[in-house]
Motif scaffolding. Structure first.
Motif, PDB file in Angstrom:
ATOM      1  N   ILE A 281       1.071  -0.994  -0.028  1.00  0.00           N
ATOM      2  CA  ILE A 281       0.032   0.024  -0.002  1.00  0.00           C
ATOM      3  C   ILE A 281       0.803   1.282   0.002  1.00  0.00           C
TER       4      ILE A 281
ATOM      5  N   ALA B 233      -4.669   6.360  -0.571  1.00  0.00           N
ATOM      6  CA  ALA B 233      -3.905   5.157  -0.185  1.00  0.00           C
ATOM      7  C   ALA B 233      -4.292   4.120  -1.461  1.00  0.00           C
ATOM      8  N   CYS B 234      -3.248   3.655  -2.233  1.00  0.00           N
ATOM      9  CA  CYS B 234      -3.427   2.851  -3.240  1.00  0.00           C
ATOM     10  C   CYS B 234      -2.476   1.680  -3.371  1.00  0.00           C
ATOM     11  N   ILE B 235      -2.909   0.501  -3.906  1.00  0.00           N
ATOM     12  CA  ILE B 235      -2.267  -0.739  -4.213  1.00  0.00           C
ATOM     13  C   ILE B 235      -0.705  -0.460  -4.830  1.00  0.00           C
TER      14      ILE B 235
ATOM     15  N   VAL C 200      -7.477   1.874  -2.075  1.00  0.00           N
ATOM     16  CA  VAL C 200      -7.754   0.808  -1.049  1.00  0.00           C
ATOM     17  C   VAL C 200      -9.222   1.162  -0.800  1.00  0.00           C
ATOM     18  N   HIS C 201      -9.774   2.239  -0.653  1.00  0.00           N
ATOM     19  CA  HIS C 201     -11.136   2.438  -0.601  1.00  0.00           C
ATOM     20  C   HIS C 201     -12.100   1.809  -1.532  1.00  0.00           C
TER      21      HIS C 201
ATOM     22  N   ILE D 128     -11.501  -0.900  -3.310  1.00  0.00           N
ATOM     23  CA  ILE D 128     -11.357  -2.482  -2.807  1.00  0.00           C
ATOM     24  C   ILE D 128     -12.550  -2.765  -1.882  1.00  0.00           C
ATOM     25  N   LEU D 129     -12.345  -1.968  -0.804  1.00  0.00           N
ATOM     26  CA  LEU D 129     -13.149  -2.315   0.432  1.00  0.00           C
ATOM     27  C   LEU D 129     -14.760  -2.006   0.174  1.00  0.00           C
TER      28      LEU D 129
ATOM     29  N   ASP E 239      -2.475  -8.677  -2.260  1.00  0.00           N
ATOM     30  CA  ASP E 239      -2.793  -6.981  -2.282  1.00  0.00           C
ATOM     31  C   ASP E 239      -4.191  -6.587  -1.540  1.00  0.00           C
TER      32      ASP E 239
ATOM     33  N   CYS F  53      -5.036  -4.508   1.903  1.00  0.00           N
ATOM     34  CA  CYS F  53      -5.983  -3.356   2.195  1.00  0.00           C
ATOM     35  C   CYS F  53      -6.730  -3.444   3.443  1.00  0.00           C
TER      36      CYS F  53
ATOM     37  N   TYR G 170      -4.285  -2.554   6.060  1.00  0.00           N
ATOM     38  CA  TYR G 170      -4.035  -1.143   6.285  1.00  0.00           C
ATOM     39  C   TYR G 170      -5.359  -0.369   6.919  1.00  0.00           C
ATOM     40  N   VAL G 171      -6.551  -0.919   6.477  1.00  0.00           N
ATOM     41  CA  VAL G 171      -7.652  -0.187   7.288  1.00  0.00           C
ATOM     42  C   VAL G 171      -7.796  -0.688   8.752  1.00  0.00           C
TER      43      VAL G 171
END
Length: 78
Positions: A5, A16-18, A25-26, A28-29, A52, A56, A59-60
Motif C-alpha cells: 500500500i 492510499a493505493c495498491i 484501498v477504499h 477495494i473495500l 494486495d 488493504c 491497512y484499514v
C-alpha cells in the motif's frame, strides 16, 4: 506498514493505493462491502493479487485501531 500500500500525492490525489496501480484501498473495500467477492475483484483487476487485497484489510485495520484523543473543550476567554 506493508510495502503493498502506497500513498503518493501525485497518484489519486494522495489516496492510499495498491502499489504500482491507481486502485485506491477504499475502492477495494467498498466493492467487497457491496457484495463483490475476492474472486470478482481479482477478475476485475488482473494486476491485483490476493495478497494486495489482504494488505488493504491490514491497512484499514491499522487506521481503525489508531488512538484518538478528544480535543479539550474550547473555553471562551471573553
Amino acid at each position: 506498514m506493508n510495502n503493498r500500500i502506497t500513498i503518493d500525492p501525485h497518484v489519486c490525489r494522495g489516496q492510499a493505493c495498491i502499489q504500482g496501480t491507481r486502485i485506491p484501498v477504499h475502492q477495494i473495500l467498498r466493492m467487497l462491502a457491496c457484495g463483490d467477492s475476492v474472486e470478482d475483484l481479482l477478475q476485475e483487476y488482473p494486476s491485483v493479487t490476493h495478497e494486495d487485497i489482504l494488505a488493504c484489510f491490514d491497512y484499514v485495520a491499522t487506521l481503525a485501531e489508531e488512538q484518538v484523543k478528544p480535543l479539550q473543550a474550547h473555553v471562551d476567554s471573553t
